[in-house]
Write a protein that holds these residues in place. Structure first.
Motif, PDB file in Angstrom:
ATOM      1  N   THR A   1     -51.025  24.114 137.552  1.00  0.00           N
ATOM      2  CA  THR A   1     -52.361  23.880 138.083  1.00  0.00           C
ATOM      3  C   THR A   1     -52.736  24.975 139.072  1.00  0.00           C
ATOM      4  O   THR A   1     -51.942  25.353 139.929  1.00  0.00           O
ATOM      5  CB  THR A   1     -52.420  22.520 138.804  1.00  0.00           C
ATOM      6  OG1 THR A   1     -51.991  21.507 137.886  1.00  0.00           O
ATOM      7  CG2 THR A   1     -53.818  22.216 139.285  1.00  0.00           C
TER       8      THR A   1
ATOM      9  N   PRO B   1     -47.132  21.346 132.967  1.00  0.00           N
ATOM     10  CA  PRO B   1     -48.454  21.561 133.555  1.00  0.00           C
ATOM     11  C   PRO B   1     -48.384  22.515 134.747  1.00  0.00           C
ATOM     12  O   PRO B   1     -47.564  22.338 135.651  1.00  0.00           O
ATOM     13  CB  PRO B   1     -48.886  20.165 133.999  1.00  0.00           C
ATOM     14  CG  PRO B   1     -47.602  19.428 134.220  1.00  0.00           C
ATOM     15  CD  PRO B   1     -46.620  20.016 133.244  1.00  0.00           C
TER      16      PRO B   1
ATOM     17  N   ASP C   1     -55.993  25.948 141.710  1.00  0.00           N
ATOM     18  CA  ASP C   1     -57.258  25.561 142.328  1.00  0.00           C
ATOM     19  C   ASP C   1     -57.969  26.820 142.801  1.00  0.00           C
ATOM     20  O   ASP C   1     -57.375  27.656 143.472  1.00  0.00           O
ATOM     21  CB  ASP C   1     -57.031  24.634 143.529  1.00  0.00           C
ATOM     22  CG  ASP C   1     -56.490  23.289 143.110  1.00  0.00           C
ATOM     23  OD1 ASP C   1     -56.834  22.830 142.009  1.00  0.00           O
ATOM     24  OD2 ASP C   1     -55.720  22.701 143.887  1.00  0.00           O
TER      25      ASP C   1
END
Length: 70
Positions: free
Chosen positions: A66, A64, A68
């Protein structure tokens, strides 16, 4: 865009259930990366695959990543 987060570790498995850890992730991203006018952000990442034992086959796993957005 806020910093991209890569995992510290992930585990890769083969079809027999054998596993090897993938650790020490790194990336080519610099501080404050920006998405280009074409809507993409290209980078590479890697990690250290720790092999022990004699398991063979194709190993797969999830990594994963990520991001933002502000």
């Amino acid at each position: 865009m806020r910093p991209l987060r890569c995992p510290w570790t992930s585990t890769l498995f083969n079809s027999s259930g054998a596993s090897y850890p993938l650790t020490n992730f790194t990336t080519t991203l610099k501080n404050n990366p920006k998405i280009g006018d074409d809507g993409t952000l290209r980078f590479t990442f890697g990690g250290l695959l720790r092999i022990s034992g004699s398991a063979i086959g194709t190993f797969r796993g999830s990594i994963p990543i990520t991001v933002d957005y502000k």
